[in-house]
Design an enzyme around this catalytic site. Structure first.
Site, PDB file in Angstrom:
ATOM      1  N   SER A 168     -18.954   2.674  -1.524  1.00  0.00           N
ATOM      2  CA  SER A 168     -18.611   2.060  -2.793  1.00  0.00           C
ATOM      3  C   SER A 168     -19.820   2.092  -3.727  1.00  0.00           C
ATOM      4  O   SER A 168     -20.440   3.134  -3.919  1.00  0.00           O
ATOM      5  CB  SER A 168     -18.113   0.627  -2.542  1.00  0.00           C
ATOM      6  OG  SER A 168     -17.599   0.037  -3.704  1.00  0.00           O
ATOM      7  N   ASP A 224      -7.780   5.997  -3.588  1.00  0.00           N
ATOM      8  CA  ASP A 224      -8.958   5.184  -3.867  1.00  0.00           C
ATOM      9  C   ASP A 224      -9.368   5.402  -5.321  1.00  0.00           C
ATOM     10  O   ASP A 224      -9.706   6.522  -5.719  1.00  0.00           O
ATOM     11  CB  ASP A 224     -10.107   5.582  -2.930  1.00  0.00           C
ATOM     12  CG  ASP A 224     -11.360   4.741  -3.128  1.00  0.00           C
ATOM     13  OD1 ASP A 224     -11.356   3.843  -3.997  1.00  0.00           O
ATOM     14  OD2 ASP A 224     -12.339   4.971  -2.388  1.00  0.00           O
ATOM     15  N   HIS A 283      -9.645   1.871  -0.674  1.00  0.00           N
ATOM     16  CA  HIS A 283     -11.089   1.924  -0.846  1.00  0.00           C
ATOM     17  C   HIS A 283     -11.834   1.506   0.418  1.00  0.00           C
ATOM     18  O   HIS A 283     -13.023   1.785   0.553  1.00  0.00           O
ATOM     19  CB  HIS A 283     -11.513   1.026  -2.015  1.00  0.00           C
ATOM     20  CG  HIS A 283     -12.958   1.167  -2.378  1.00  0.00           C
ATOM     21  ND1 HIS A 283     -13.538   2.390  -2.667  1.00  0.00           N
ATOM     22  CD2 HIS A 283     -13.954   0.248  -2.476  1.00  0.00           C
ATOM     23  CE1 HIS A 283     -14.825   2.215  -2.936  1.00  0.00           C
ATOM     24  NE2 HIS A 283     -15.099   0.924  -2.824  1.00  0.00           N
TER      25      HIS A 283
END
Length: 325
Positions: A168, A224, A283
């Site tokens: 991330s 995502d 994600h």
């Protein structure tokens, strides 16, 4: 320099196993933080630490909880495991906040060091390069805390490969760390999961000139949204090196991972759709469920793909409770 992958080429068994281990290594970074249980020496935590008996913890860092701050750890991987200096960059706990807070402000990117006297002459010039100001600030905060430690470990363990891994927003920080360390002549190997765009077309091209398929793997996942932001309309561009996990639900094997072509392959995450209900899952589901400092056999890691938005909200509340209580 990245080569063009044959259309539809799949990940090898060896590489798939490697990515599975790296996803666990970066997941451990979610145990680091003032509100969490932590990672302690020699290498202990609630997450996957027991899977890495040859690891020794060298440092953890946590510069705060805002988007421009950073968190993670440095560990040594000793033989008989592959000898490595591992720097793991944690992502954000709140995906929704991360997407909302991704400012579009950019600033000029100046390769390391800013006086132009780099150990690697090829790194000295980055033409028309702009970088996300928040990501650069996050790396600046982190650089001040960890780079002297990394330099000392490289001197003490010259045969150990420098390995950077991030998830991330931690993937964005790992990316900028990689460019700096490359400029120092350290030749890092980098893997990111769900990395957002860190800069403009010029910076994406600079990444592609500095790294190749053997040294940088940018793993993305179907649905995502994070690798798609900040938006191209705001002047951002993703760099190459993408490995796309096509399978939406866990579990994943090598046949579910496509090697992508170029910077924003329309057959990979750039050409897919974003499902707002499944944003949380997409994600986090990189080979297993990331972002949970809980034991490997925890129920939170076993909840399967659910289309009901109510259950997605329930998991978000559970994640928040586990990490902040």
């Amino acid at each position: 320099m990245f080569r063009e992958s044959p259309l539809g080429e799949r990940m090898s068994y060896r590489l798939c196993d490697c990515e599975l281990l790296l996803s666990r290594i970066v997941d451990i970074a979610y145990c680091v933080g003032s509100l969490n249980t932590g990672v302690s020496k020699p290498f202990q935590c609630l997450s996957f630490c027991k899977d890495f008996p040859t690891f020794t913890l060298q440092q953890t860092w946590n510069t705060g909880i805002t988007l421009s701050d950073s968190c993670g750890y440095i560990a040594l991987s000793h033989p008989p495991a592959p000898p490595r200096i591992i720097v793991a960059f944690r992502g954000t706990y709140s995906i929704a906040n991360a997407l909302a807070d991704l400012a579009i402000n950019k600033q000029e990117y100046v390769p390391y060091p800013d006086d132009g006297h780099t150990a690697d002459p090829a790194a000295a010039k980055c033409n028309d390069c702009l970088v996300h100001a928040g990501f650069l600030q996050s790396w600046s905060n982190t650089n001040a805390l960890i780079s002297d430690v990394v330099a000392a470990l490289r001197s003490e363990y010259p045969g150990y490969r420098l390995t950077l891994v991030g998830h991330s927003l931690g993937g964005a920080v790992a990316a900028l760390a990689a460019l700096d360390y490359k400029g120092r002549g350290w030749d890092p190997h980098v893997t990111t999961f769900g990395e957002p765009k860190v800069g403009n077309q010029g910076l994406a091209d600079y990444f592609d000139a500095r790294f190749g398929a053997e040294t940088y793997r940018r793993v993305t996942h179907a649905e995502d949204p994070v690798p798609l932001v900040p938006l191209g309309a705001w002047g951002y561009r993703q760099h190459a090196g993408e490995y796309f996990v096509e399978r939406v639900a866990l579990p994943v094997d090598r046949c579910d991972v496509r090697l992508c072509v170029g910077q924003e392959d329309p057959e990979c995450v750039a050409g897919g759709r974003v499902n707002a209900v499944q944003m949380l899952w997409a994600h986090r589901d990189y080979f297993h469920r990331l972002g949970l400092c809980v034991p490997p056999d925890s129920l939170l890691r076993k909840i399967r793909y659910i289309h009901d938005g109510l259950f997605a909200e329930l998991e978000l509340e559970l994640v928040f409770y586990v990490n902040y209580n």
